[in-house]
Design a protein around this motif. Sequence first.
Motif, PDB file in Angstrom:
ATOM      1  N   ASP A  98      21.451  60.996  46.188  1.00  0.00           N
ATOM      2  CA  ASP A  98      20.481  61.900  45.284  1.00  0.00           C
ATOM      3  C   ASP A  98      19.195  60.812  44.699  1.00  0.00           C
ATOM      4  OD1 ASP A  98      21.790  64.381  45.618  1.00  0.00           O
ATOM      5  OD2 ASP A  98      22.896  63.730  43.756  1.00  0.00           O
ATOM      6  N   GLY A  99      19.499  59.669  44.994  1.00  0.00           N
ATOM      7  CA  GLY A  99      18.312  58.573  44.599  1.00  0.00           C
ATOM      8  C   GLY A  99      18.409  58.360  43.273  1.00  0.00           C
ATOM      9  N   VAL A 100      19.530  58.467  42.269  1.00  0.00           N
ATOM     10  CA  VAL A 100      19.507  58.249  40.941  1.00  0.00           C
ATOM     11  C   VAL A 100      19.366  56.758  40.783  1.00  0.00           C
ATOM     12  CG1 VAL A 100      20.823  58.515  38.742  1.00  0.00           C
ATOM     13  CG2 VAL A 100      20.726  60.357  40.264  1.00  0.00           C
ATOM     14  N   ASP A 101      18.373  56.201  39.872  1.00  0.00           N
ATOM     15  CA  ASP A 101      18.389  54.787  39.566  1.00  0.00           C
ATOM     16  C   ASP A 101      19.699  54.085  39.325  1.00  0.00           C
ATOM     17  OD1 ASP A 101      17.529  52.445  38.351  1.00  0.00           O
ATOM     18  OD2 ASP A 101      15.928  53.122  37.246  1.00  0.00           O
ATOM     19  N   LEU A 102      19.806  53.078  40.118  1.00  0.00           N
ATOM     20  CA  LEU A 102      20.952  52.037  40.339  1.00  0.00           C
ATOM     21  C   LEU A 102      21.204  51.661  38.930  1.00  0.00           C
ATOM     22  CD1 LEU A 102      23.192  50.749  41.613  1.00  0.00           C
ATOM     23  CD2 LEU A 102      21.439  49.070  42.580  1.00  0.00           C
ATOM     24  N   ARG A 103      20.222  51.394  38.031  1.00  0.00           N
ATOM     25  CA  ARG A 103      20.542  50.785  36.714  1.00  0.00           C
ATOM     26  C   ARG A 103      21.340  51.769  35.962  1.00  0.00           C
ATOM     27  NH1 ARG A 103      14.500  49.630  35.248  1.00  0.00           N
ATOM     28  NH2 ARG A 103      14.429  51.778  36.046  1.00  0.00           N
ATOM     29  N   SER A 104      21.167  53.030  35.929  1.00  0.00           N
ATOM     30  CA  SER A 104      21.899  53.931  35.272  1.00  0.00           C
ATOM     31  C   SER A 104      23.181  54.039  35.958  1.00  0.00           C
ATOM     32  CB  SER A 104      21.120  55.363  35.245  1.00  0.00           C
ATOM     33  OG  SER A 104      20.130  55.153  34.183  1.00  0.00           O
ATOM     34  N   VAL A 105      23.351  54.144  37.140  1.00  0.00           N
ATOM     35  CA  VAL A 105      24.494  54.418  37.865  1.00  0.00           C
ATOM     36  C   VAL A 105      25.386  53.131  37.415  1.00  0.00           C
ATOM     37  CG1 VAL A 105      25.647  54.822  39.812  1.00  0.00           C
ATOM     38  CG2 VAL A 105      23.660  56.193  39.296  1.00  0.00           C
ATOM     39  N   GLU A 106      25.129  52.225  37.732  1.00  0.00           N
ATOM     40  CA  GLU A 106      25.819  51.019  37.690  1.00  0.00           C
ATOM     41  C   GLU A 106      26.458  50.437  36.049  1.00  0.00           C
ATOM     42  OE1 GLU A 106      27.259  47.009  36.398  1.00  0.00           O
ATOM     43  OE2 GLU A 106      24.986  47.769  35.858  1.00  0.00           O
ATOM     44  N   GLY A 107      25.242  50.817  34.981  1.00  0.00           N
ATOM     45  CA  GLY A 107      25.826  50.787  33.852  1.00  0.00           C
ATOM     46  C   GLY A 107      26.907  51.587  33.317  1.00  0.00           C
ATOM     47  N   PHE A 108      26.808  53.006  34.030  1.00  0.00           N
ATOM     48  CA  PHE A 108      27.822  53.881  33.665  1.00  0.00           C
ATOM     49  C   PHE A 108      29.156  53.659  34.380  1.00  0.00           C
ATOM     50  CE2 PHE A 108      29.785  58.146  34.496  1.00  0.00           C
ATOM     51  CZ  PHE A 108      30.379  58.546  33.126  1.00  0.00           C
TER      52      PHE A 108
END
Length: 483
Positions: free
Chosen positions: A268-278
Amino acid sequence: MRRRWLFADQLGPHFLDEPGQPVLLVESKAVFRRRVFHRQKAHLVLSAMRHLARDGGDVRLVRAETYAEAVTEPVTVCHPTSRAARDLVKRLPGVEMLPPRGFVTAPQDFVAWAHGRDHLRLEDFYRDARRRHDVLMDGAEPAGGRWNYDADNREPPPARLDVAAPPPIAEDEIDEEVRADLDRWEREDGITFLGNDGPRLFPATRAEALARLRHFVKHRLPIFGPYEDAMLAGNPFMAHSMLSATMNLGLLDPAEVIERSEAAYRKDGVDLRSVEGFIRQILGWRDFIWHLYWYFEPSYRAANELHARRELPAWFANLDAGAVEARCLSDVLAGVRDHGWVHHIPRLMVLGNYALQRGWRPGALADWFHRAFVDGYEWVMTANVVGMSQFADGGRMSTKPYAAGGAYISRMSDYCGGCRYNPKVRLGDDACPYTAGYWSFLARHSTELAGNHRMRRPLQGLGRLADVDAVVEQETARGSRAP
C-alpha cells in the motif's frame, strides 16, 4: 485432547493447538485482593475472559478465590508471563507446561544472541530479529537501506493532529455484569481500585481486536512515525495504535500485527519511516523486554544502583492530577486516571523522568505502572521501569539515564505554553520542576555518571552552573510535595 488452561493474558487463538480445543479459564478474586489495580484494567481483563467464555465454544470459566482451587483436572498451559505464575504451575499436579507463545523470538534464540555480551542493547537485538524472521528485509539488506528511522520520527507536535479515531467499543450485557460485580466487590468485599471507571476503551474480544488492527494499519499507521514521540495536552493517544493492551491480553498475535504492518509498506506504499518505527516497538522492544524479564536474575527487580529510597507520594500514587500545577504532569496523570493509558513518551519523559529526578524507589514505581496501566504486567514493567526509565541497573540494558529538563518537554509538546512554570528557569517560584529536577539529579549523581560517555556534555554543563547548590537545596526542600 487435554483442556488448555489459559491465563487472562493468553486469550487468543494462537494459544490453542487447534480450533475448538477445550479451554479452562480461572477468574481469581485473590488477584484483586493482593493489589490495587486500575478499575478500567480490572474491567477489561474480566470482560475479555467472560466474552471468551460466552463465545469460545467448549470453555469452562471457574470463579474461585485462588487458581489452585479451580485447577482440578489434568490440563496443559502455555508458559506464563510471570515468575509467580510459573512457580504456581510447577506446583500444581497434573499440569503440563508448554513453551511460551505470544512473542516472536524464541527463548533459546534470545539466549544464544545474548550469551557473552556485557551489555544488552535493543538495536543489536532488533537487527538480529529482523534478519532471523525476515521482517522488512530486501535480501540481506534492510528495506530502504537503513535499519532504523528513529532520527526521522522525532518531530514536535503540530498545532492539531488530525487522525481518525479508532472504532468505538460497544459495551454489552457482559460489560454491565462486570461493572456490577466490581461495584459489589468494592461495597461488600473490601476490594479497592485505582483511577476512574469509564466506558471500555480497549478490545475484549478477538473481533474487536482485529477491527482495531485493521483501522490502525489503514488510518493511523501512515502518520504514526513522525509524531510518535510528540505529546499534546488532552490527547493521550495521538496516532498510536492503542494495541498494547490487546496484544498483552493475547487477543492479537504480534506476528500477525507485524505481518499486516509490513504489508502496508510493501503493498500500500505506507511510509517506511512509520512502518519501521512501529515494527521496532513490537518485534524489537516488546520482545526485548519480555526476554530480559526471564534472562536477568529474579533479583533484578530490586536493582537500585542510584540508591533511590523515597516512597511514591500519595498524590502521584493515587493519580491526584488536580493537586499538580505543572501542566504536563497534571495532564498525564489525568490521562492515566481517566483511561489507564498514555503513550510511551508521557510514561518515560513525564512520569518516569519526574520519579528519576526525585529518587523514588524503582521497584515501587514498577509496581505502580503494573497496577495503573491497562497494558501493565510484571514482565512489561520490570525492565521498562527499573532498567530503562530509572537506570537502576546501572546501564545493563540502556546507555544512559532518561533524565531531561523542561526544554525537552517544551520542544516535544504544547504543555509549556499554558503552564505556570517556565522551562528556562531552574531557581525560584517560576522554576520548572523538570528543569530544576534535572540539574539537581545530575548534581546528586555526578560521581556515578562520570564514566558514562553519553553524560559527558550534561556533566560539563553542570560544572558551569554557579547556582547548582541552591537548585539542589530548592529541590530537596520540595520533597514529596506536588509540583
